[in-house]
Design an enzyme around this catalytic site. Sequence first.
Site, PDB file in Angstrom:
ATOM      1  CG  HIS A  59     -33.148  -0.102  11.559  1.00  0.00           C
ATOM      2  ND1 HIS A  59     -32.838   1.083  12.431  1.00  0.00           N
ATOM      3  CD2 HIS A  59     -34.409   0.032  11.227  1.00  0.00           C
ATOM      4  CE1 HIS A  59     -33.815   1.758  12.542  1.00  0.00           C
ATOM      5  NE2 HIS A  59     -34.840   1.079  11.804  1.00  0.00           N
ATOM      6  CG  HIS A  61     -37.355  -0.760   9.802  1.00  0.00           C
ATOM      7  ND1 HIS A  61     -37.750  -0.811  10.958  1.00  0.00           N
ATOM      8  CD2 HIS A  61     -37.386  -1.879   8.940  1.00  0.00           C
ATOM      9  CE1 HIS A  61     -37.773  -2.259  11.270  1.00  0.00           C
ATOM     10  NE2 HIS A  61     -37.871  -2.647  10.192  1.00  0.00           N
ATOM     11  CG  ASP A  63     -38.381   5.003  10.039  1.00  0.00           C
ATOM     12  OD1 ASP A  63     -38.026   4.019   9.781  1.00  0.00           O
ATOM     13  OD2 ASP A  63     -38.196   5.674  11.349  1.00  0.00           O
ATOM     14  CG  HIS A  64     -33.890   4.559  10.666  1.00  0.00           C
ATOM     15  ND1 HIS A  64     -33.397   5.191  11.511  1.00  0.00           N
ATOM     16  CD2 HIS A  64     -35.309   4.347  11.123  1.00  0.00           C
ATOM     17  CE1 HIS A  64     -34.238   5.210  12.821  1.00  0.00           C
ATOM     18  NE2 HIS A  64     -35.151   4.628  12.327  1.00  0.00           N
ATOM     19  CG  HIS A 137     -35.668  -2.300  15.364  1.00  0.00           C
ATOM     20  ND1 HIS A 137     -36.612  -1.697  15.976  1.00  0.00           N
ATOM     21  CD2 HIS A 137     -35.793  -1.763  13.920  1.00  0.00           C
ATOM     22  CE1 HIS A 137     -37.705  -1.012  15.316  1.00  0.00           C
ATOM     23  NE2 HIS A 137     -36.919  -0.915  14.115  1.00  0.00           N
ATOM     24  CG  ASP A 208     -35.710   2.863  15.285  1.00  0.00           C
ATOM     25  OD1 ASP A 208     -35.477   3.853  15.687  1.00  0.00           O
ATOM     26  OD2 ASP A 208     -36.814   2.767  14.230  1.00  0.00           O
ATOM     27  CG  HIS A 266     -37.653   6.708  16.258  1.00  0.00           C
ATOM     28  ND1 HIS A 266     -38.325   5.780  16.834  1.00  0.00           N
ATOM     29  CD2 HIS A 266     -37.252   6.273  15.042  1.00  0.00           C
ATOM     30  CE1 HIS A 266     -38.887   4.889  15.561  1.00  0.00           C
ATOM     31  NE2 HIS A 266     -38.093   5.493  14.517  1.00  0.00           N
TER      32      HIS A 266
END
Length: 310
Positions: A59, A61, A63-64, A137, A208, A266
């Site tokens: 996804h 976001h 942090d990914h 998510h 996530d 995570h």
Amino acid sequence: MRVTFLGTSGAVPTTERNPSAVLLRREGERFLFDCGEGTQRQMMRFSTGFDVSHIFVTHLHGDHVLGIPGLLQTLDFNDRTDPLAIHAPHGTRRQLEQLIEATGERPTYPLRIHQIRPGDTVLDTDEYTIEAFETDHRTKSIGYVLVENDRKGRFDRQKAEEELGISPGPKYSKLHAGEPVEHDGRTIQPEEVVGPPRPGRRVVYTGDTRPTAAATEASEDADLLIHEATFAEDRRDRAGQTGHTTAKQAAELANRAGAKRLALTHLSTRYAGQGDRLEAEASEIFEGERVFVAEDGQAIDVPFPDAGET
């Protein structure tokens, strides 16, 4: 097959944990699952090499994905010419393109972005497939499972040589390939000396997500399930509200799936230095061979289900 955990933190990095990234090496191929900020430095630090052919994004976001622009630029500086594919949830191509083009340049090597829906076969080769499954998510998201094809059955050389009188040579190869051979006036069928097919390996990466039935199905008999465990059990409500999973929930899902090993990743920054707490919660109920909280730089081999055989 070897899995190296490059980033195991939740949304925010810590001094010990980078944002999400996992590198899987299989028979010389390297696959990167998510690419949080600083992933390229982690690849240098832990000597994984940069020869990645596919990046699988769960996804968008930050942090990914925030490590993607830097990694692509570094590959360009290293005179890469091989193509690179980025796979991401359907409907996110334009966002990824904007992220990549934020510096004003695109890589000079071929770069393709593929939009993926749950249930899609992302890669299909003679030896394995990588498939996408549905996750839950707060944004468009998917998980990935690498499934190796069954391997040939074990060849019973002793029976072939001592009982059937077949000397080592081309006939062995034909029989092991499933072809009958003529020997001493009769036809020898492959099943006389070749055992049943042996299963390949299955590795699952959820990204996530709340616990889902699709993740359970994808993780059936998994040799390694890499499942997020953002929170401890006392924050189960918070996990549900934010689209995450607790360590106990991840272990419960792994049990339902019959996964052999469970890697928890995570972790929320609230558990800095307390990874053993999440590991203990999962260990209390996990029924497989091993459960552990993954650490940055940790590398584990994924053996065949019949470990020790080739």
